[in-house]
Design a protein around this motif. Sequence first.
Motif, PDB file in Angstrom:
ATOM      1  N   THR A  63       0.826  -1.218   0.000  1.00 53.22           N
ATOM      2  CA  THR A  63       0.000   0.000   0.000  1.00 53.22           C
ATOM      3  C   THR A  63       0.856   1.262   0.000  1.00 53.22           C
ATOM      4  N   SER A  64       2.069   1.175   0.520  1.00 50.16           N
ATOM      5  CA  SER A  64       2.988   2.318   0.468  1.00 50.16           C
ATOM      6  C   SER A  64       4.389   1.845   0.821  1.00 50.16           C
ATOM      7  N   GLY A  65       5.377   2.630   0.398  1.00 48.16           N
ATOM      8  CA  GLY A  65       6.769   2.298   0.705  1.00 48.16           C
ATOM      9  C   GLY A  65       7.599   3.553   0.813  1.00 48.16           C
ATOM     10  N   ASP A  66       8.582   3.507   1.677  1.00 50.43           N
ATOM     11  CA  ASP A  66       9.417   4.688   1.894  1.00 50.43           C
ATOM     12  C   ASP A  66      10.727   4.244   2.533  1.00 50.43           C
ATOM     13  N   VAL A  67      11.645   5.198   2.632  1.00 44.26           N
ATOM     14  CA  VAL A  67      12.924   4.960   3.294  1.00 44.26           C
ATOM     15  C   VAL A  67      12.907   5.668   4.639  1.00 44.26           C
TER      16      VAL A  67
END
Length: 294
Positions: A63-67
């Motif tokens: 549903t979402s991805g980030d660092v």
Amino acid sequence: MLARTTDISEEASTDWPLRPRSRPLLTLGEMVVLLIALLIPACGGLYRADYYSRFVQGTCTITSGDVTSVLHHVKNGSDYTTYAPSFFYIVSAPGTSGVDSSGYDGPDHTTFYDETEAQDIVNQYAVGTTTTCSYNPANPHEAFLIFQGYSQERAWSVFWWSLFLTGLAQIMITLLIWYLWVRKLMILHERGQLTRGHVIRHETRQSKNGRYTVSIIEYTGITILKHPIRGELTGPGYLSLDRPIPVCYDPYRPTRARRGDRPTRLHICGAIIATLLLLVSISAFACLFTFLLV
């Protein structure tokens, strides 16, 4: 001279109390408690191996991805930052309409010193992508996109290292305190002799927290062989010179002494409880690593 042993006839002729009776149950109890305190944290690796062996494979929808970044502070000022990929995803578990979860890998977590390496992993999982994952069927919220597992080899390695390190800490700390404090109170309670000491001088000593003053208490006594002895104890620095101080000492080992009257059972119970709490604290600290971190 003080280390000389005596036979029963010598003890009887001096009218001193006999040596403490053998306490096999007490010794056995000490060994059992210490063994339990060693085995509980040592079994952390075996517990984690069994726990992660129950994970099953399923599918997760991104549903979402980030660092994410974490700044690490170092005492010498050489601060640094680590980066890790982080995702939110929906776990498709039987009997549910989907369970929200987050993370990336486990039980070990990968971090990078270069942000671009973490970003490359995030780019591999586009929003809306369905991919394989591993999750805990008893708690689908606990799921990993990359699951390394927990091998039996690693579990036994943790077991032996924990047994060695925890045992070393328990022997150096708990057992030392037990035999220098608790056993001393038991012996003085059973056969301690009372005498009167006096403050003969004050001394200034140095510690990490600064300088402090102690009172030196001199006392005299008689050994089981009717030999006079002279010993010294330390006390708080506020005691006035020549102040009489009660001292309880062991006639079989006159250097084993304490300031004050003969210890009561209440003193012994308090010392036992304090030592057991220390034992539990060390074991709990070890469990924090073996059950949660290692």
